[in-house]
Design a protein around this motif. Structure first.
Motif: not given
Length: 755
Positions: A616-635
């Motif tokens: 759970p902690l590993f996924l939170f850190v990894i996903l929170f980081g990687l999901s910003m890829d798409y978010h920053v690019f789209v926004v």
């Protein structure tokens, strides 16, 4: 919101301009950096994480006592001798003969020491139908699996001579050999297959071999450089194999993503009719900036793992942080140089029928804006009914996340991790059934000034007696003295066996009741309790204590970075909320599939009642980081369109639709790579692969394609709201409008870019 300044500000634009003007220097510096990092790292060697640093609580204390004493505990092995039909008992001559044959056969191999008979150690089950022959492997415990084959053959030979009895071996060495034989290449093959899969998807996305090879080449060189840096850094922060594997996954994901963002934007601008020089400059100022913002956000998220206090997590966090930073720097420096050098040759190696000639297909900006027809259709519905779209999408994700409320974590037992497909797992279950807790006993490491002092020996005996009388163990409790080091090992089979909940209750009795009443009454005696059950509990407790600070650190700094990068309080808040919703949905899927077993067979898994502790902690850190890829690019693309004077809804449509191809390609690569790890035999790896793949898929579709545009459409101009009391914050934005960039066509020093 419009700006009349035609000078492009920002590190990404400056770096891209310098790189395009000094193409060979940029490429040479990158190659030199990679070579030096690998060479120095190889010469320095790697310092591995100590066992004591991987643990928490009492298990860490126990490991450090053993390390300080210089005791290299051998790999223990056990041979189960059991009546197949229950007709033969340990008191029968046939059973005794089998025991004697096992003891003799094991001893003759020369690989075993301290071979003990169950008649001496009292390791005979209550029903008298099972017994255990125990011994230690000679030599280093870490390499015992390489030397255990003759012992296994000897035991198997005795088993063939006694057909009425089940004679099977289990232990650290035999398990290591079995799993290495069965799964040794499993993980490595998954890592190696990730690169061809990514390349294949990029070939489909770009339709040209050279364009597809660029992202893979950047990712691979970033991984190579980071591998060398990890060796250097390991002298300050020890590393391990898990950190290397996570680094490879993250490096491949972000390396390909960053290059993909940059390359697609440069191709898009050229397809829209811009000259190569201007197209590259626009890509540097827009996608390059998005890469930097995204990369810094991912690095911050990965840094959250440094707050866990567990060396394995700290190593994973640092390794991931380094590979993201290296890939980010490479994307905004060497990539523009390569694109400038290649020019039109980036289209070389076109694959017939995949893509028509882009020059014949897109000749103006209007056609380029059409983007994805599928997402155009979706956006038409979302923007027409944003409130309904928000309620439906958010409601669906909240429903998916609901099972996460009952999440349970633990270190998986052998049968949970591998199922019962391997004979040795069945042996593990039989030993636990006949001797509850015997296969993984609690270990009490007793340290005293004089381990042979009368009061210490008396306390050890009282501990042995009360461990059984308290109900924590059914025995036998074994005590092994190390006189020279003034240590004693006390092995206590826990009631509950492989059921970690029941065994955990037995462990609590030992720690909270038996130990204080016995060993705790002797001054100067340390008696930390370790073992698999204790390790799982202590690891859980350590992580539970780290969850709040890690979550707070990651969320707070991601919020601040988004606030500074877009100068919008609204964008910062919605970014965090949407990412948390994505992570929550991933948690819900994991709990539903792997804890409850709902649909587990669809991914080749099974419900094991819990998630692996670290996930759970590993996924939170990894996903929170990687999901910003798409978010920053789209926004960033939406903001860019708004800066050019489009209405909010038109900017949203333009931003989402024109980035859909890039986001889809990047997401497909990530999902495919992560799904590979979901095919591995170990449940923990399946959980990681399925969790990451599901989260990325949700993030790239429901979050970016429905929720983000719906929320932004409802907010309208409030998307760009920054209160007066925050306007003192530094301005890290820049004019991203291509119309402002194109006329300049020069770097900040007034020199034209060479393309």
């Amino acid at each position: 919101m419009m700006s009349g300044d035609i000078r492009v500000r920002g590190i990404a634009a400056r770096a891209g301009g310098w790189s395009a003007r000094h193409r060979w220097a940029a490429v040479g510096i990158w190659v030199l950096f990679v070579a030096l990092a690998m060479g120095i790292g190889s010469a320095a060697g790697t310092v591995d994480v100590k066992e004591s640093d991987q643990l928490g609580g009492e298990t860490r204390t126990a490991a450090r006592i053993v390390e300080d004493a210089g005791i290299d505990e051998p790999a223990g092995e056990t041979v189960l001798i059991q009546s197949k039909d229950g007709s033969v008992k340990a008191t029968d001559p046939e059973f005794r003969a089998a025991v004697a044959a096992v003891v003799a056969a094991v001893g003759k191999t020369g690989e075993a020491t301290d071979v003990t008979s169950p008649y001496d150690t009292k390791t005979i089950s209550k029903d008298g139908r099972s017994a255990l022959v125990q011994f230690d492997m000679r030599g280093d415990s870490d390499t015992a699996g390489d030397r255990v084959a003759p012992v296994l053959e000897a035991v198997d030979g005795v088993g063939k001579e006694h057909s009425s009895l089940r004679i099977e071996e289990i232990g650290g060495a035999s398990m290591a050999k079995t799993f290495d034989d069965a799964f040794g290449d499993d993980f490595q093959q998954a890592e190696y297959s990730a690169v061809p899969v990514a390349l294949g998807i990029l070939l489909i996305a770009f339709g040209a071999l050279v364009a597809a090879l660029l992202p893979v080449a950047l990712a691979i060189t970033a991984i190579m450089a980071t591998t060398g840096l990890m060796s250097i850094v390991s002298h300050f922060q020890p590393m391990d194999d898990t950190a290397s594997s996570v680094m490879l996954l993250v490096g491949l994901a972000v390396g390909v993503d960053y290059c993909l963002f940059y390359l697609r934007r440069e191709r898009e601008e050229r397809a829209a009719g811009r000259d190569p020089e201007t197209a590259l400059r626009i890509a540097a100022a827009t996608s390059g900036r998005a890469v930097i913002v995204s990369g810094i956000t991912v690095c911050v998220a990965m840094a959250g793992m440094l707050f866990t206090g567990l060396a394995t997590f700290e190593a994973m966090g640092l390794a991931s942080l380094m590979v993201v930073a290296v890939a980010m720097v490479g994307s905004v420096t060497v990539l523009p140089a390569l694109l400038s050098l290649l020019g039109e040759r980036v289209e070389k190696g076109r694959i017939p029928f995949l893509h028509p000639d882009r020059r014949g297909r897109r000749t103006d900006r209007r056609q380029s804006d059409e983007g994805s027809r599928f997402w155009s259709a979706v956006l038409k519905v979302v923007l027409a009914r944003p409130a309904v779209s928000l309620v439906v999408a958010a409601g669906a994700l909240l429903a998916i996340a609901a099972p996460a409320v009952g999440m349970k974590t633990q270190n998986l037992t052998l049968d949970q991790e591998f199922g019962d497909s391997l004979p040795i797992v069945q042996t593990y279950n039989r030993v636990n059934d006949a001797f509850p807790g015997g296969s993984e006993p609690a270990e009490v490491i007793v340290k005293a000034a004089d381990i042979n002092a009368p009061e210490v020996k008396a306390a050890l005996e009282r501990f042995r007696e009360q461990a059984v009388s308290s109900g924590a163990s059914r025995g036998p409790v074994e005590i092994k003295l190390h006189d020279a080091q003034n240590l004693a090992y006390v092995y206590v089979p826990l009631v509950g066996g492989s059921d970690l909940d029941k065994a955990g209750a037995s462990l609590d009795k030992l720690r909270d009741e038996v130990r204080p009443a016995t060993l705790g009454k002797v001054d100067g005696v340390q008696a930390p309790i370790t073992g698999q059950v204790a390790g799982s509990k202590d690891f859980n407790d350590q992580l539970a204590g780290a969850v709040a600070p890690v979550f707070a650190f990651v969320v707070l700094f991601a919020f601040l970075l988004m606030l500074l990068s877009f100068r919008s309080l609204t964008i910062a808040i919605t970014s965090i909320v949407l990412n948390l919703l994505s992570v929550g949905a991933a948690y819900g899927i994991l709990v539903a599939v792997f804890q409850h077993g709902w649909g587990a067979s669809l991914v080749g898994a099974e419900g094991v009642g819990a998630l692996i502790t670290w996930l759970p902690l590993f996924l939170f850190v990894i996903l929170f980081g990687l999901s910003m890829d798409y978010h920053v690019f789209v926004v960033s693309r939406i903001r860019e369109a708004r800066l050019r004077g489009r209405t909010t809804n038109d900017a949203i449509r333009h931003g989402v639709v024109t980035t859909a191809g890039v986001v889809t390609s990047a997401a497909v690569i990530m999902v495919a790579v992560f799904a590979i790890f979901g095919t591995l035999s170990m449940q923990s790896m399946k959980q990681m692969g399925v969790g990451l793949a599901a989260a990325v898929l949700i993030d790239a579709t429901i979050i970016r394609g429905v929720l983000l545009p719906a929320v932004m459409a409802l907010l309208g101009e409030r998307n760009w709201y920054l209160p007066k009391w925050l306007r003192w914050l530094p301005d890290l934005t820049h004019d991203e409008a291509p119309e402002a960039i194109a006329p300049a066509a020069r770097d900040d020093e007034g020199e034209r870019l060479r393309v």
